[in-house]
Design a protein around this motif. Structure first.
Motif, short mmCIF file in Angstrom:
data_model
loop_
_atom_site.label_atom_id
_atom_site.label_comp_id
_atom_site.label_asym_id
_atom_site.label_seq_id
_atom_site.Cartn_x
_atom_site.Cartn_y
_atom_site.Cartn_z
N ASN A 1 0.86 -1.18 0.00
CA ASN A 1 0.00 0.00 0.00
C ASN A 1 0.90 1.23 0.00
OD1 ASN A 1 -2.65 -1.32 0.31
ND2 ASN A 1 -1.84 -1.93 2.31
N GLY A 2 0.70 2.12 -0.98
CA GLY A 2 1.53 3.30 -1.08
C GLY A 2 1.25 4.31 0.00
N ILE A 3 2.31 4.96 0.47
CA ILE A 3 2.19 6.01 1.49
C ILE A 3 3.01 7.21 1.04
CG2 ILE A 3 2.56 6.65 3.91
CD1 ILE A 3 2.59 3.63 4.55
N GLU A 4 2.41 8.37 1.07
CA GLU A 4 3.14 9.62 0.86
C GLU A 4 3.23 10.32 2.21
OE1 GLU A 4 2.50 14.02 -1.26
OE2 GLU A 4 1.45 12.27 -2.09
N VAL A 5 4.40 10.84 2.50
CA VAL A 5 4.59 11.67 3.70
C VAL A 5 5.09 13.01 3.19
CG1 VAL A 5 5.76 11.92 5.91
CG2 VAL A 5 5.12 9.64 5.08
N TYR A 6 4.40 14.09 3.53
CA TYR A 6 4.72 15.37 2.90
C TYR A 6 4.49 16.54 3.83
CZ TYR A 6 -0.31 16.45 1.93
OH TYR A 6 -1.66 16.75 2.01
N ARG A 7 5.03 17.67 3.40
CA ARG A 7 4.74 18.94 4.07
C ARG A 7 4.29 19.93 2.99
NH1 ARG A 7 7.60 24.22 3.42
NH2 ARG A 7 9.34 23.73 2.04
N ASP A 8 3.33 20.75 3.35
CA ASP A 8 2.83 21.75 2.40
C ASP A 8 3.72 22.99 2.41
OD1 ASP A 8 0.69 20.62 1.09
OD2 ASP A 8 -0.78 21.24 2.61
N ILE A 9 3.92 23.54 1.22
CA ILE A 9 4.50 24.86 1.08
C ILE A 9 3.37 25.87 1.30
CG2 ILE A 9 5.50 26.42 -0.66
CD1 ILE A 9 6.85 23.86 -1.82
N ASP A 10 3.69 27.04 1.81
CA ASP A 10 2.69 28.07 2.07
C ASP A 10 1.82 28.26 0.83
OD1 ASP A 10 1.31 30.54 2.44
OD2 ASP A 10 2.83 31.19 3.86
N SER A 11 0.51 28.22 1.02
CA SER A 11 -0.42 28.29 -0.12
C SER A 11 -0.31 29.61 -0.88
CB SER A 11 -1.86 28.08 0.35
OG SER A 11 -2.24 29.06 1.30
N GLU A 12 0.25 30.63 -0.25
CA GLU A 12 0.45 31.90 -0.96
C GLU A 12 1.48 31.75 -2.08
OE1 GLU A 12 -1.25 34.74 -0.42
OE2 GLU A 12 -2.46 33.63 1.05
#
Length: 284
Positions: free
Chosen positions: A121-132
């Motif tokens: 089962n695939g897993i992505e672990v991520y952090r968002d860049i500021d939506s601006e």
């Protein structure tokens, strides 16, 4: 909590997975991923990041068979970390555990790494860049797949050690294999009323609520008209979409019924299935 994962938006917040060996999966999700056990039975375990809210449930059916290739179902579920610092800690942790990753990318909207659990089962672990900083064209969002600067991410984590998945971690999105993109778009956009925010050629769609880069990804990378997994195969059993209130859920349920989609009511729970047989629990 991300502003895109709170009221009045609709978003994914839980997933239930069928596994071959529950002891093996518990070891992976606690020791590698850093989750805490919230509730445990012989063949079913619920995992949490914050010690209160369930996020992943793993079950071992009696007649379970290994996951079959090139079927519809889960491509990956994605865990959204609070910031880049924790992504660096997690990368260092995987390196120390010698656990393989299968890729990483800078998507313009996020920085992400990819791995698989013992049942593929695939897993992505991520952090968002500021939506601006996200690049937008009207109501569309540009996502890219550029190389990930692993060294910079690890450097930003400093000398700190990983001590388990952060309590602020949430289910950021889910990405599914489907059999037909047009049918999927009708179900998810016309039925569930998500917004289409990006189309990748004729192979993938990304949809969201409230202007997020995507709460759900849909692709036909396993082939157009791919078959669904058998019910007893390892993989996703269902995932959960949360609504801001009962009225919002009732409106969507009525909308799905009017469009001819199946609504399943079971033990005070409400489920539906997308055209590729992916089961979805609709909760408030």
């Amino acid at each position: 909590m991300s502003k895109f994962h709170e009221k009045p938006n609709i978003f994914v917040n839980q997933i239930v997975l069928k596994v071959i060996d529950i002891k093996r999966s518990i070891e992976f999700y606690t020791e590698i991923m850093g989750f805490r056990v919230l509730d445990r039975e012989e063949k079913e375990v619920t995992l949490t990041a914050d010690g209160v809210n369930p996020m992943i449930t793993i079950i071992e059916p009696d007649d379970v068979i290994p996951k079959l290739p090139r079927r519809t179902g889960i491509y990956h579920f994605a865990l959204l970390l609070p910031n880049r610092f924790y992504l660096g800690l997690f990368l260092k942790h995987l390196r120390e555990k010698s656990y393989p990753i299968i890729g990483g990318a800078h998507h313009g909207v996020s920085e992400a790494i990819y791995l698989e659990d013992p049942d593929e089962n695939g897993i992505e672990v991520y952090r968002d860049i500021d939506s601006e900083e996200w690049k937008r064209k009207g109501n569309q969002i540009e996502m890219v797949t550029d190389p990930l600067d692993y060294n910079s991410i690890i450097f930003d984590a400093g000398e700190e050690k990983w001590s388990g998945i952060p309590q602020e971690t949430i289910m950021g999105h889910i990405h599914l294999h489907v059999g037909d993109l047009d049918e999927a778009k009708k179900f998810y956009c016309d039925g569930l009323e998500f917004d289409l925010v990006m189309k990748m050629n004729d192979s993938a769609l990304f949809i969201s609520s409230g202007g997020y880069h995507h709460h759900i990804g849909l692709n036909i990378w396993n082939g157009k008209n791919s078959l669904a997994l058998p019910d007893n195969a390892a993989g996703m059993k269902y995932y959960t979409i949360i609504f801001p209130d009962i009225s919002a859920r009732e409106n969507i349920v009525n909308n799905l019924r009017n469009l001819g989609y199946e609504i399943i009511e079971e033990d005070n729970n409400i489920f539906t299935k997308d055209p590729s047989n992916n089961l979805i629990k609709l909760v408030v």
